[in-house]
Write an enzyme that holds these catalytic residues in place. Structure first.
Site, PDB file in Angstrom:
ATOM      1  CE  LYS A 176      -1.246   9.688   1.275  1.00  0.00           C
ATOM      2  NZ  LYS A 176      -2.043   8.457   1.069  1.00  0.00           N
TER       3      LYS A 176
ATOM      4  CD  GLN B 158       3.096   4.145   5.156  1.00  0.00           C
ATOM      5  OE1 GLN B 158       2.843   2.964   5.063  1.00  0.00           O
ATOM      6  NE2 GLN B 158       3.449   4.870   4.104  1.00  0.00           N
TER       7      GLN B 158
ATOM      8  CE  LYS C  78       7.344   2.872   3.835  1.00  0.00           C
ATOM      9  NZ  LYS C  78       6.579   1.924   3.018  1.00  0.00           N
TER      10      LYS C  78
ATOM     11  CE  LYS D 295       0.115  -0.242   4.056  1.00  0.00           C
ATOM     12  NZ  LYS D 295       1.148   0.268   3.164  1.00  0.00           N
TER      13      LYS D 295
ATOM     14  N   GLY E 117      -3.370   2.887  -2.010  1.00  0.00           N
ATOM     15  CA  GLY E 117      -3.371   1.463  -2.339  1.00  0.00           C
ATOM     16  C   GLY E 117      -2.231   0.707  -1.664  1.00  0.00           C
ATOM     17  CG  ASP E 118       0.060  -2.323   0.738  1.00  0.00           C
ATOM     18  OD1 ASP E 118       1.093  -1.667   0.897  1.00  0.00           O
ATOM     19  OD2 ASP E 118       0.018  -3.549   0.976  1.00  0.00           O
TER      20      ASP E 118
ATOM     21  CB  THR F 290       6.130   2.155  -4.959  1.00  0.00           C
ATOM     22  OG1 THR F 290       5.049   2.935  -4.439  1.00  0.00           O
ATOM     23  CG2 THR F 290       6.793   1.407  -3.827  1.00  0.00           C
TER      24      THR F 290
ATOM     25  CG  ASN G 275       1.929  -0.205  -8.305  1.00  0.00           C
ATOM     26  OD1 ASN G 275       2.878   0.250  -7.675  1.00  0.00           O
ATOM     27  ND2 ASN G 275       1.208   0.541  -9.114  1.00  0.00           N
TER      28      ASN G 275
ATOM     29  CB  SER H  53       0.559   9.440  -1.742  1.00  0.00           C
ATOM     30  OG  SER H  53       0.113   8.252  -2.339  1.00  0.00           O
TER      31      SER H  53
HETATM   32  P1  NDP Z   1       0.185  -5.752  -5.849  1.00  0.00           P
HETATM   33  O1  NDP Z   1      -1.064  -6.293  -5.286  1.00  0.00           O
HETATM   34  O2  NDP Z   1       0.123  -4.872  -7.041  1.00  0.00           O
HETATM   35  O3  NDP Z   1       1.210  -6.940  -6.184  1.00  0.00           O
HETATM   36  C1  NDP Z   1       1.608  -7.844  -5.198  1.00  0.00           C
HETATM   37  C2  NDP Z   1       2.456  -8.919  -5.847  1.00  0.00           C
HETATM   38  O4  NDP Z   1       3.027  -9.717  -4.836  1.00  0.00           O
HETATM   39  C3  NDP Z   1       1.654  -9.848  -6.740  1.00  0.00           C
HETATM   40  O5  NDP Z   1       2.481 -10.317  -7.769  1.00  0.00           O
HETATM   41  C4  NDP Z   1       1.271 -10.963  -5.769  1.00  0.00           C
HETATM   42  O6  NDP Z   1       1.015 -12.215  -6.416  1.00  0.00           O
HETATM   43  C5  NDP Z   1       2.517 -11.059  -4.921  1.00  0.00           C
HETATM   44  N1  NDP Z   1       2.189 -11.510  -3.562  1.00  0.00           N
HETATM   45  C6  NDP Z   1       1.390 -10.891  -2.656  1.00  0.00           C
HETATM   46  N2  NDP Z   1       1.322 -11.591  -1.524  1.00  0.00           N
HETATM   47  C7  NDP Z   1       2.094 -12.676  -1.720  1.00  0.00           C
HETATM   48  C8  NDP Z   1       2.424 -13.788  -0.907  1.00  0.00           C
HETATM   49  N3  NDP Z   1       1.947 -13.902   0.344  1.00  0.00           N
HETATM   50  N4  NDP Z   1       3.263 -14.709  -1.433  1.00  0.00           N
HETATM   51  C9  NDP Z   1       3.735 -14.599  -2.694  1.00  0.00           C
HETATM   52  N5  NDP Z   1       3.452 -13.563  -3.509  1.00  0.00           N
HETATM   53  C10 NDP Z   1       2.659 -12.620  -3.025  1.00  0.00           C
HETATM   54  O7  NDP Z   1       0.905  -4.993  -4.622  1.00  0.00           O
HETATM   55  P2  NDP Z   1       2.037  -3.876  -4.675  1.00  0.00           P
HETATM   56  O8  NDP Z   1       2.959  -4.139  -5.799  1.00  0.00           O
HETATM   57  O9  NDP Z   1       1.380  -2.562  -4.566  1.00  0.00           O
HETATM   58  O10 NDP Z   1       2.772  -4.121  -3.278  1.00  0.00           O
HETATM   59  C11 NDP Z   1       3.881  -5.010  -3.150  1.00  0.00           C
HETATM   60  C12 NDP Z   1       4.663  -4.681  -1.889  1.00  0.00           C
HETATM   61  O11 NDP Z   1       5.111  -3.307  -1.943  1.00  0.00           O
HETATM   62  C13 NDP Z   1       3.876  -4.782  -0.569  1.00  0.00           C
HETATM   63  O12 NDP Z   1       4.747  -5.228   0.439  1.00  0.00           O
HETATM   64  C14 NDP Z   1       3.479  -3.347  -0.280  1.00  0.00           C
HETATM   65  O13 NDP Z   1       3.245  -3.117   1.102  1.00  0.00           O
HETATM   66  C15 NDP Z   1       4.724  -2.607  -0.768  1.00  0.00           C
HETATM   67  N6  NDP Z   1       4.519  -1.202  -1.080  1.00  0.00           N
HETATM   68  C16 NDP Z   1       3.608  -0.814  -2.020  1.00  0.00           C
HETATM   69  C17 NDP Z   1       3.431   0.512  -2.300  1.00  0.00           C
HETATM   70  C18 NDP Z   1       2.533   0.969  -3.402  1.00  0.00           C
HETATM   71  O14 NDP Z   1       2.588   2.165  -3.738  1.00  0.00           O
HETATM   72  N7  NDP Z   1       1.734   0.113  -4.031  1.00  0.00           N
HETATM   73  C19 NDP Z   1       4.143   1.553  -1.541  1.00  0.00           C
HETATM   74  C20 NDP Z   1       5.160   1.034  -0.644  1.00  0.00           C
HETATM   75  C21 NDP Z   1       5.300  -0.295  -0.412  1.00  0.00           C
HETATM   76  P3  NDP Z   1      -0.438 -12.561  -7.050  1.00  0.00           P
HETATM   77  O15 NDP Z   1      -0.566 -11.721  -8.277  1.00  0.00           O
HETATM   78  O16 NDP Z   1      -0.378 -14.012  -7.313  1.00  0.00           O
HETATM   79  O17 NDP Z   1      -1.434 -12.189  -5.989  1.00  0.00           O
END
Ligand code: NDP
Length: 447
Positions: A92, A113, A116, A128, A167-168, A212, A243, A379
């Site tokens: 997962k 993961q 976690k 993943k 998603g991620d 999250t 997100n 999830s």
């Molecule tokens: P999204 O794609 O919804 O958002 C990612 C955000 O981070 C965007 O604002 C993006 O900018 C920015 N970003 C991504 N990569 C970079 C980079 N290399 N440098 C600068 N800014 C960056 O992703 P999530 O919000 O879902 O995920 C964010 C983090 O949370 C990740 O580390 C993910 O692994 C972790 N996470 C997410 C979960 C989930 O349920 N979604 C669960 C647990 C952890 P831009 O819009 O310009 O691309």
């Protein structure tokens, strides 16, 4: 690194066997270091190559993904899915679509993961996946064709009892919808429990989009309360505006804190009056634009191009974008400005050097493995609802999320105390997750 000779040798072998996977090495080093007190107390956990098995993925799939853009031009990307551990349940973990994705990044995420998912207590293994596909600037049709091509290979490897992606970064409910549509077409089955993070119309769960971000703030709230503080009146700075960051901002505001800055890959926006969720949603989710568009619409806001937000003074830092995005100099600047707490919404966003600065300054620190576990926990609730063809209310699911996050918090704190690392949530999370998965592996025998 503080490792004893046996674990040091294991770490060196992981580095040697997995060359050029720096993020994976970093994640393994942190875990091996912090589980040392548990290994000292339970030396039998070194037997039966348990640690070696823990550091070797059960399986890794890499495949070619061919798709066409709107002008008919063909593109080739690389797809990944790593099933790291199924000791506690089906693999997962999410899928990430971002140009920086490679095998080492997917392995670090899948490895994290393991611990976690064990912390949630919900019977889920760890995996993943993702691709180096960049969805930025692509039309809906292009994203759909990419998702269909990706699933054309991935569908052989997943299923409700085998591996359940979500998603991620770069994968939200739009992408999950396209992926599930192709899965359904190829398998001739409406197996809703094969993917989570689905839209409500196709078997998604209420609170999964928020989980999250909300969960990270629930954990933060519990961590502050354990130190006699609260969120009321606090100022927060976040990275990311996707997100996780968006829903964390919403929950921070609901609990009396004010988020004044957040970022994306182009820079950060600072709004001393408090970030406006309606504008953030319009700019990032509806228009899919960068944050300079936020500052164009909100007179109190300033956009700072090409910079990270950690020099904005705050009580709370909530990194929620990507790995290694908050380094030593950022941590120094945050602590100089009177930082109280850090909660990792992203996976491994703080470098080891930054974490050391926070620990030396006695800043409360919530590692991502524990703080952002609310997403995968919800999830698992989505999988339960799919299995029973049931749908729980927002209030019921949010209540379960809140209880889960408080339980994870309390367990991490109690474990850290029991292993003489009081207040160290990194040790608490890693030791708890490790002992759970290690005992399950022992029960399952040499597989
Ligand atoms: P999204 O794609 O919804 O958002 C990612 C955000 O981070 C965007 O604002 C993006 O900018 C920015 N970003 C991504 N990569 C970079 C980079 N290399 N440098 C600068 N800014 C960056 O992703 P999530 O919000 O879902 O995920 C964010 C983090 O949370 C990740 O580390 C993910 O692994 C972790 N996470 C997410 C979960 C989930 O349920 N979604 C669960 C647990 C952890 P831009 O819009 O310009 O691309």
């Amino acid at each position: 690194m503080r490792l004893n000779p046996a674990t040091e040798a294991l770490y060196e072998s992981v580095v040697g066997r997995n060359p050029a996977e720096a993020e994976f090495h970093q994640a393994v080093a942190e875990v091996l270091q912090s589980i040392q007190p548990a290994l000292d107390r339970r030396p039998e956990l070194r037997e039966a190559a348990l640690l070696e098995r823990l550091c070797e993925p059960e399986r890794q799939v890499m495949f070619r993904v061919v798709w066409t853009d709107d002008s008919g031009r063909a593109h080739v990307n690389r797809g990944f899915r790593v099933g790291f551990s199924s000791a506690l349940g089906p693999y997962k973990g999410g899928l990430r679509f971002h140009p920086s994705v490679n095998l080492g990044v997917v392995k670090f995420l899948a490895f994290e993961q393991i611990f976690k998912n064990a912390l949630t207590g919900l019977g889920i293994g760890a995996g993943k996946g993702g691709s180096d596909f960049n969805p930025a600037g692509r039309s809906d049709g292009e994203v759909m064709r990419f998702c269909q091509a990706y699933m054309t290979e991935l569908h052989r490897h997943i299923g409700p009892q085998t591996d359940v992606p979500a998603g991620d970064i770069g994968v939200g409910s739009r992408e999950i919808g396209y992926l599930f549509g192709q899965y359904k077409r190829l398998t001739n089955r409406f197996d809703a429990g094969t993917l989570t993070g689905k839209d409500l119309l196709i078997g998604g769960s209420l609170v999964r989009p928020e989980a999250t971000g909300f969960g990270t703030v629930y954990f933060l709230d519990a961590m502050l309360a354990a130190r006699g503080h609260s969120l009321e009146g606090r100022t927060a700075v976040l990275s990311g505006s996707g997100n996780v960051a968006y829903h964390a901002i919403a929950k921070l505001h609901e609990l009396g804190a004010t988020a004044v800055a957040c970022s994306d890959s182009s820079g950060y926006v600072h709004d001393p009056e408090g970030l406006r969720l309606d504008v953030l949603h319009e700019v990032k989710t509806v228009q899919r634009r960068k944050l300079d568009a936020y500052a164009e619409q909100v007179p109190s806001a300033t956009f700072v191009r090409g910079r990270v937000p950690w020099d904005v003074p705050c009580d709370i830092a909530l990194p929620a974008a990507t790995q290694n995005e908050l380094g030593e100099s950022d941590a120094i600047s945050l602590t100089k400005n009177g930082l109280l707490a850090v909660a990792e919404g992203a996976n491994m966003p703080c470098t080891p050097e930054a974490i050391r600065i926070f620990q030396e300054a006695d800043v409360a620190f919530a590692p991502g493995k524990a703080a952002n576990a609310g997403g995968v926990a919800t999830s698992a609730l989505e999988m339960q609802q799919n299995a029973s063809r049931d749908r729980w209310s927002f209030a019921e699911t949010d209540k379960r999320l809140g209880e889960t996050m408080r339980a994870i918090h309390d367990t991490c704190l109690a474990t850290a105390e029991a292993y003489e690392q009081p207040g160290d949530y990194i040790s608490g999370a890693n030791i708890t997750g490790f002992l759970t998965v290690a005992d399950a592996m022992t029960t399952l025998g040499l597989v």
